[in-house]
Design an enzyme around this catalytic site. Structure first.
Site, PDB file in Angstrom:
ATOM      1  CB  SER A  67      -1.080  -0.153   1.183  1.00  0.00           C
ATOM      2  OG  SER A  67      -1.939   0.957   1.224  1.00  0.00           O
ATOM      3  CG  ASP A 284      -3.340  -0.597  -1.319  1.00  0.00           C
ATOM      4  OD1 ASP A 284      -3.463   0.624  -1.074  1.00  0.00           O
ATOM      5  OD2 ASP A 284      -3.491  -1.597  -0.828  1.00  0.00           O
ATOM      6  CB  ALA A 388      -7.558  11.496   9.850  1.00  0.00           C
ATOM      7  NE  ARG A 518      -2.129   3.375  15.753  1.00  0.00           N
ATOM      8  CZ  ARG A 518      -1.651   3.058  14.682  1.00  0.00           C
ATOM      9  NH1 ARG A 518      -1.062   3.861  13.772  1.00  0.00           N
ATOM     10  NH2 ARG A 518      -1.590   1.764  14.300  1.00  0.00           N
ATOM     11  N   PRO A 519       2.357   2.315  18.239  1.00  0.00           N
ATOM     12  CG  PRO A 519       2.494   0.257  18.945  1.00  0.00           C
ATOM     13  CD  PRO A 519       1.729   1.614  19.385  1.00  0.00           C
ATOM     14  CB  SER A 520       3.609   2.181  12.493  1.00  0.00           C
ATOM     15  OG  SER A 520       3.152   1.408  11.288  1.00  0.00           O
ATOM     16  CB  THR A 522       1.722  -0.638   7.811  1.00  0.00           C
ATOM     17  OG1 THR A 522       1.783   1.025   8.146  1.00  0.00           O
ATOM     18  CG2 THR A 522       0.326  -0.910   7.932  1.00  0.00           C
TER      19      THR A 522
HETATM   20  C1  G16 Z   1      -3.203   0.286   6.622  1.00  0.00           C
HETATM   21  C2  G16 Z   1      -4.434   0.102   7.240  1.00  0.00           C
HETATM   22  C3  G16 Z   1      -5.066   1.288   7.787  1.00  0.00           C
HETATM   23  C4  G16 Z   1      -3.971   2.100   8.899  1.00  0.00           C
HETATM   24  C5  G16 Z   1      -2.784   2.165   7.741  1.00  0.00           C
HETATM   25  C6  G16 Z   1      -1.751   2.762   8.824  1.00  0.00           C
HETATM   26  O1  G16 Z   1      -3.404   1.190   5.514  1.00  0.00           O
HETATM   27  O2  G16 Z   1      -5.416  -0.487   6.316  1.00  0.00           O
HETATM   28  O3  G16 Z   1      -6.280   1.036   8.624  1.00  0.00           O
HETATM   29  O4  G16 Z   1      -4.287   3.307   8.941  1.00  0.00           O
HETATM   30  O5  G16 Z   1      -2.342   0.804   7.531  1.00  0.00           O
HETATM   31  O6  G16 Z   1      -1.389   1.959   9.708  1.00  0.00           O
HETATM   32  P1  G16 Z   1      -0.441   2.148  10.974  1.00  0.00           P
HETATM   33  O7  G16 Z   1      -0.529   3.394  11.323  1.00  0.00           O
HETATM   34  O8  G16 Z   1      -0.540   0.920  11.911  1.00  0.00           O
HETATM   35  O9  G16 Z   1       1.145   1.787   9.920  1.00  0.00           O
HETATM   36  P2  G16 Z   1      -2.811   0.890   4.161  1.00  0.00           P
HETATM   37  O10 G16 Z   1      -3.234   1.890   3.126  1.00  0.00           O
HETATM   38  O11 G16 Z   1      -1.475   1.182   4.310  1.00  0.00           O
HETATM   39  O12 G16 Z   1      -3.127  -0.597   3.852  1.00  0.00           O
END
Ligand code: G16
Length: 559
Positions: A67, A284, A388, A518-520, A522
């Site tokens: 993504s 994506d 957001a 918060r910990p990410s 992704t």
């Molecule tokens: C994904 C999740 C979203 C989230 C984002 C960032 O989005 O589907 O719900 O807001 O990751 O997550 P985090 O802050 O935990 O890194 P995407 O668009 O990357 O698939």
């Protein structure tokens, strides 16, 4: 597990050893990491997908994407039979499978899990998995690894659907399990015909910006590519697509994540675009934000984020419900008292939450991650959820849809051509247009465009709904992000001890200050979000809290 199956699994998994010293977790949205270390993980998720299909006796999806992450990253996630995210109950198994040290442990894990879950596993059953990938160069070979994983479960069949947006794959899985046609053409047909229906239902006199061009930033990813194809069949919308992937790098200073976080114009846009209606997709195409370039403002933009898309959708839905709640003589019609709720996360701008509450809406909060928001939104007849960052959709319950199209046993709607019937037809068209499986930038974009035309609103009128509180987001690299444990929809940190008190003390220094970390799920970072009454204050608060994160969680540098 019979001997034949055991030996196939042992043999195939020995060809995909896990990278040494790496521990992966299913995270906010599947496994994500540098693409070079993902072969083993994707192979194993192929196995998991086949087991999920056997267990549910339904079609399952497997998407290769990272993504919004850098182009060098990749990832893999599962779409469940409903088209939604993988059941959270299976995430611990996904983690265990991805991190199993060798083939013997892997086979043992699968054997135990199959027993525990009562998965039909005699080699007689069939399983079907739809595979999709985004445009990342690493996608092709990872998709082959996924196929190998699927093929190592007897009876499982992998169907390669090619390069897709993530929401397209989710949509296809849902459609297949509902017995509907599920090609990309079917997806485009459904979106374009429901969009046209909404345009047909616009009250006379409201159409003002039909001829206005919408300029879309495709993030140099799959969404841009697909829009170029889709545009050919789309009526009632003048689209110009930039960053469609021909030249620039995926997500590099383009796309919804960049635009929303940095609040500056993406590459490919210029001061000459000032005042135009612009939109940005992510890598994506599951996220969407709008923006307009501010004239003479050093690349700054007026951002219309997921919160404001949610607000626009909420106003439209409320208008339709209020029409439906009247009978033709102007009295009340309570034959189907539909529940309406909106779902946000802690990232929602405080001004948006105040605005939505002021409209009389029920607003609830969940942790970050569509899997949480979607589940909550599904509790209402109409649940609207948005992060957001532009990830969200509207869910409409089967009960409501049955009533709207006259199939329910409850007293049905009024006569043909009435305002009530038009409102019902609009909601039915919304349910076909907006992706019911997951947030979808393409379908979201069409709904925004239809509603703006319905309201007769320009992007500027929309942006004036309320004024965002200044905010700032930062990322901090730390030694181990899993050391951060939060609760209350990620608004309170309970580990490491003492950091929440320090954040509170810092936040208290700023009027209208609000801040959380918060910990990410992704990326390998801790995220910091700060909001305050002025731009400078929001930036200062974010910087001070980023320094606290450094102090408590080791060395690092905020960016
Ligand atoms: C994904 C999740 C979203 C989230 C984002 C960032 O989005 O589907 O719900 O807001 O990751 O997550 P985090 O802050 O935990 O890194 P995407 O668009 O990357 O698939």
């Amino acid at each position: 597990m019979n001997e034949k199956q055991r030996s196939i699994l042992l043999d195939s998994s020995s060809r995909f050893p896990p990278p040494p010293g790496v521990k992966l977790s299913y995270g906010t949205s599947g496994f994500r990491a540098d693409a070079s270390i993902l072969q083993s993980t994707v192979f194993r998720v192929g196995i998991l997908a086949a087991l999920r299909s056997l267990k549910t006796q339904s079609v399952i999806g497997l998407m290769i994407t990272a993504s919004h992450n850098d182009v060098s990253d990749n990832g893999v996630k599962i779409a469940d039979p409903s088209g939604g995210m993988l059941s959270q109950a299976w995430e611990p198994f996904a983690d265990a499978l991805a991190n199993a040290p060798d083939s013997l442990h892997l086979v043992q894990l699968v054997d135990d899990f199959v027993r525990k879950e009562n998965i039909p596993f005699e080699g007689l059953e069939s399983a079907e998995i739809l595979l999709g990938r985004d445009t990342r160069p690493s996608g092709e070979s990872l998709l082959e690894a996924a196929k190998k994983g699927i093929n190592s479960i007897v009876g499982a069949v992998a169907v390669d659907m090619g390069v897709l947006t993530t929401p397209q794959l989710h949509w296809m899985v849902r459609a297949r399990n509902k017995g509907m046609k599920a090609t990309e053409l079917d997806y485009f047909d459904q979106l374009s015909s429901s969009f046209s229906k909404l345009i047909d239902l616009i009250p006379h006199g409201n159409i003002v910006n039909t001829m206005d061009k919408l300029i879309v930033d495709g993030a140099n990813g799959v969404g841009g590519e697909k829009l170029v194809v889709f545009k050919k069949v789309l009526q009632f919308l003048d689209l110009e697509i930039r960053n469609s992937g021909k030249e620039g790098v995926l997500n590099e200073e383009v796309g919804a994540d960049y635009v929303q976080k940095e609040k500056v114009v993406p590459r490919g846009f210029a001061p000459a675009d000032a005042g135009m209606r612009c939109a940005s997709l992510d890598g994506d195409a599951d996220r969407l934000v709008y923006f307009s370039v501010i004239p003479n403002a050093d690349n700054r933009i007026c951002l219309i984020d997921g919160d404001k898309i949610l607000s626009l959708f909420a106003l439209f839905i409320m208008e339709q419900l209020s029409i439906l709640n009247q009978n033709e003589c102007g009295g009340e019609n309570n034959s189907y008292p539909a529940t309406l709720g909106v779902v946000q996360t802690a990232y929602a701008n405080g001004a948006s939450t105040d605005y939505l509450k002021h409209l009389g809406l029920e607003v609830v909060f969940t942790p970050t991650g569509v899997k949480y928001l979607h589940e909550k939104a599904a509790e209402y007849d109409i649940g609207i959820y948005f992060e957001a960052n532009g990830h969200g959709t509207i869910l409409l319950s089967e009960g409501l849809l049955h009533w709207l199209d006259g199939r329910s046993s409850k007293p049905s709607l009024t006569s043909k051509g009435s305002e009530q019937q038009k409102a019902a037809l609009r909601l039915l068209a919304v349910s076909k247009l907006i992706n019911q499986a997951v947030g979808d930038a393409l379908s979201g974009l069409l709904l925004v465009e239809a509603i703006l035309q319905h309201m007769g609103w320009s992007i500027h009128r929309w942006s004036e709904l309320y004024h965002d509180l200044p905010s700032r987001q930062l990322k901090v690299k730390v030694v181990d992000r899993s050391a951060v444990v939060t609760e209350n929809a990620e608004t309170v940190v309970v580990r490491p001890l003492g950091i929440q008190e320090a954040i509170n003390a810092e936040t208290a220094k700023y009027p209208q200050g609000r801040c959380f970390i918060r910990p990410s799920g992704t990326e390998d970072v801790v995220r910091v979000y700060a909001e305050a009454s002025t731009e400078e204050a929001a930036v200062n608060l974010a910087n001070s809290v980023a320094r606290l994160v450094d102090q408590f969680l080791g060395f690092g540098s905020s960016s």
